[in-house]
Design a protein around this motif. Sequence first.
Motif, PDB file in Angstrom:
ATOM      1  N   LEU A 173       9.002  -1.942   4.473  1.00 43.33           N
ATOM      2  CA  LEU A 173       7.601  -1.849   4.878  1.00 43.33           C
ATOM      3  C   LEU A 173       7.273  -2.953   5.880  1.00 43.33           C
ATOM      4  CD1 LEU A 173       4.802  -0.497   4.436  1.00 43.33           C
ATOM      5  CD2 LEU A 173       4.398  -2.178   2.628  1.00 43.33           C
TER       6      LEU A 173
ATOM      7  N   GLN B 277       6.197  -2.633   9.776  1.00 40.09           N
ATOM      8  CA  GLN B 277       4.969  -3.239  10.285  1.00 40.09           C
ATOM      9  C   GLN B 277       5.238  -4.042  11.558  1.00 40.09           C
ATOM     10  OE1 GLN B 277       3.683  -6.859   8.784  1.00 40.09           O
ATOM     11  NE2 GLN B 277       1.513  -6.605   9.222  1.00 40.09           N
TER      12      GLN B 277
ATOM     13  N   LYS C 179       2.077   7.905   0.442  1.00 42.08           N
ATOM     14  CA  LYS C 179       1.924   6.842   1.441  1.00 42.08           C
ATOM     15  C   LYS C 179       3.118   6.801   2.390  1.00 42.08           C
ATOM     16  CE  LYS C 179      -1.681   5.537  -0.989  1.00 42.08           C
ATOM     17  NZ  LYS C 179      -1.558   6.590  -2.013  1.00 42.08           N
TER      18      LYS C 179
ATOM     19  N   LEU D  50       2.837   6.913   6.430  1.00 44.27           N
ATOM     20  CA  LEU D  50       3.333   5.789   7.225  1.00 44.27           C
ATOM     21  C   LEU D  50       4.374   6.246   8.253  1.00 44.27           C
ATOM     22  CD1 LEU D  50       3.772   3.165   4.360  1.00 44.27           C
ATOM     23  CD2 LEU D  50       2.114   3.025   6.225  1.00 44.27           C
TER      24      LEU D  50
ATOM     25  N   GLU E 284      -0.831   1.608   4.831  1.00 42.81           N
ATOM     26  CA  GLU E 284      -0.027   0.389   4.786  1.00 42.81           C
ATOM     27  C   GLU E 284      -0.569  -0.577   3.735  1.00 42.81           C
ATOM     28  OE1 GLU E 284       1.693  -2.464   8.238  1.00 42.81           O
ATOM     29  OE2 GLU E 284      -0.484  -2.414   8.079  1.00 42.81           O
TER      30      GLU E 284
ATOM     31  N   LEU F 188      10.263   3.276   7.997  1.00 42.39           N
ATOM     32  CA  LEU F 188       9.314   3.489   6.903  1.00 42.39           C
ATOM     33  C   LEU F 188       9.667   4.723   6.071  1.00 42.39           C
ATOM     34  CD1 LEU F 188       6.111   2.626   8.948  1.00 42.39           C
ATOM     35  CD2 LEU F 188       7.005   1.311   7.018  1.00 42.39           C
TER      36      LEU F 188
END
Length: 415
Positions: free
Chosen positions: A25, A29, A88, A92, A134, A199
């Motif tokens: 993750l 990012q 999620k 993402l 996120e 991701l």
Amino acid sequence: MLSPGPQPTSGGFLSLLHNRNFLKLWSGQIISQLGDKIFLVLLITLVVNYQAPAYLATSMASAVMVANTLPAVFFGSAAGIFVDRYPKRTILSVTNILRGLLVLAIPFLPNEFALLLLVAFLESILTQFFAPAEQAAIPLLVDEKNLLSANALFITTMMGSLVIGFAIGEPVLSWAQSWGKLGREFFVGGLYISAGLVLSWIRVQESVTTHDQKWQFIGDLKDGFGYLRKNKVLGQAMLQLTVLYCVFAALTVLAVGLAQEIGLKPNQFGFLLAGSGVGLILGAGILGQWGERWSDRPLPLYGFLSMAFVLLVFAFVDRLWLGLGLSVFLGIGASFIGVPMQTLIQIKTPPEMRGKVFGFQNNIVNIALSVPLALAGILADLVGLQAVLVGLGIVVAVAGIWAWQKGQQIVEESI
């Protein structure tokens, strides 16, 4: 401080480095945030390739920025509802891949400025889905005792990408252009797609609303707002984050005048903003490594008072070294508000409400960033830079003390 209470001792950043899913993750990012900043540089660079409409002859760059900003104000809460309904990891990954495809499509679209505005607008809409997903994913991947460190790391990355992304944007795009005519678009699009692939490898256990349940959009929106109204702790945390972002937005405008006061050129105001970014990174690093030891202390109050002190002193500063030092100190104070409040929101929000809450947070943050941009410059012209800084410092100090007292009252009422 509105504290989640005493927490088990964590290993700071070191414990996060052993969490493979969190590392995926975080890596996603980093790549995505860099893509965001370089994408904005690309948009401004591409403007010169388009014929300006008569009504935008002198403001094409501004029009692109507005197109890329509006969805953040209008679609954040709606996107949060969607985030609560779907996995999620899927959101993402897919949003980043779609953003990459949008960038890759730019060279193949007709040379119409309206289409470039549409790409900027659609890219921002996809970002509104990515941002709450996120934030909602972090507490799914990290134990509660490590959330402060995780948020500190994410804020460090966010500020680092802000400073680095804009700094390297033009040189990197010039280098990518050497690959060929489509090099710049392929580089930025490749960043987004790479982030999406990274991701997609996350493994996360979560429960989402089943698709056969009736999706009542307005009802879900009302549920989210109603939950925030009833939960005083979350409301206080959101309010403190709103004040924080308002101050930073105002300083973005006031920094031009401040730069002149301390001996810099007006176009060198970025040094002051970079100093604040460095301070945020330092403060977030300190909190991430040792913050759990201070969970019983009013960290946001310290942050507000530190920022108020800096703003008041800034009003009378005329030396370069002192101005830059104060900027760093301002950033450290800001981290003592942002990191604990973001962590508190994650801890106090139940999993089924996180998308709605973080979507709403995305809304108010972007509004908080927009309104002061319009007002700060006008006030400085009317009453002077020094008066605005003194007034802002007083407001920040009062807001910090009031929020701390209100937080104490909420804690007492909950006992």
